[in-house]
Design a protein around this motif. Structure first.
Motif, PDB file in Angstrom:
ATOM      1  N   THR A   1       0.923  -1.414   0.067  1.00  0.00           N
ATOM      2  CA  THR A   1       0.083  -0.177   0.128  1.00  0.00           C
ATOM      3  C   THR A   1       0.676   1.321  -0.043  1.00  0.00           C
ATOM      4  OG1 THR A   1      -0.198  -0.058   2.378  1.00  0.00           O
ATOM      5  CG2 THR A   1      -2.029  -1.016   1.192  1.00  0.00           C
ATOM      6  N   GLY A   2       2.081   1.085   0.497  1.00  0.00           N
ATOM      7  CA  GLY A   2       2.994   2.339   0.619  1.00  0.00           C
ATOM      8  C   GLY A   2       3.410   2.688  -0.734  1.00  0.00           C
TER       9      GLY A   2
ATOM     10  N   GLY B   1       2.573   6.141  -2.963  1.00  0.00           N
ATOM     11  CA  GLY B   1       3.718   6.770  -2.976  1.00  0.00           C
ATOM     12  C   GLY B   1       4.573   7.247  -1.810  1.00  0.00           C
ATOM     13  N   ARG B   2       3.971   6.522  -0.766  1.00  0.00           N
ATOM     14  CA  ARG B   2       4.781   6.982   0.404  1.00  0.00           C
ATOM     15  C   ARG B   2       5.785   5.893   0.623  1.00  0.00           C
ATOM     16  NH1 ARG B   2      -0.557   6.872   4.488  1.00  0.00           N
ATOM     17  NH2 ARG B   2      -1.781   8.877   3.399  1.00  0.00           N
TER      18      ARG B   2
END
Length: 80
Positions: A68-69, A73-74
């Protein structure tokens, strides 16, 4: 003695082999039933199962968080 057996001796030998085979098959059935009893295996190895489930949850959770990161884009580390 020439080694020839009478028909009665042959029948007796066949019946003895058949009885031995029946005992072996029943024994094998019991062993297979014991080996495939997954509930019994869970009861016998409860601690190992709990540890394995915790490790699997940690790995899957970390993989989902990393995925999910990447999608959002985290990044977990900051660059300065």
């Amino acid at each position: 003695m020439s080694g020839a057996r009478t028909p009665q001796e042959i029948r007796a030998s066949i019946e003895a082999n058949r009885a031995d085979l029946a005992v072996a098959v029943e024994s094998l059935r019991g062993e297979v039933a014991k080996a495939t009893d997954w509930r019994g295996q869970l009861r016998a190895h409860k601690r190992e199962v709990i540890i394995g489930a915790a490790v699997a949850g940690f790995v899957v959770g970390g993989g989902i968080a990393a995925f999910t990161g990447l999608l959002t884009g985290r990044r977990s580390s900051r660059r300065y």
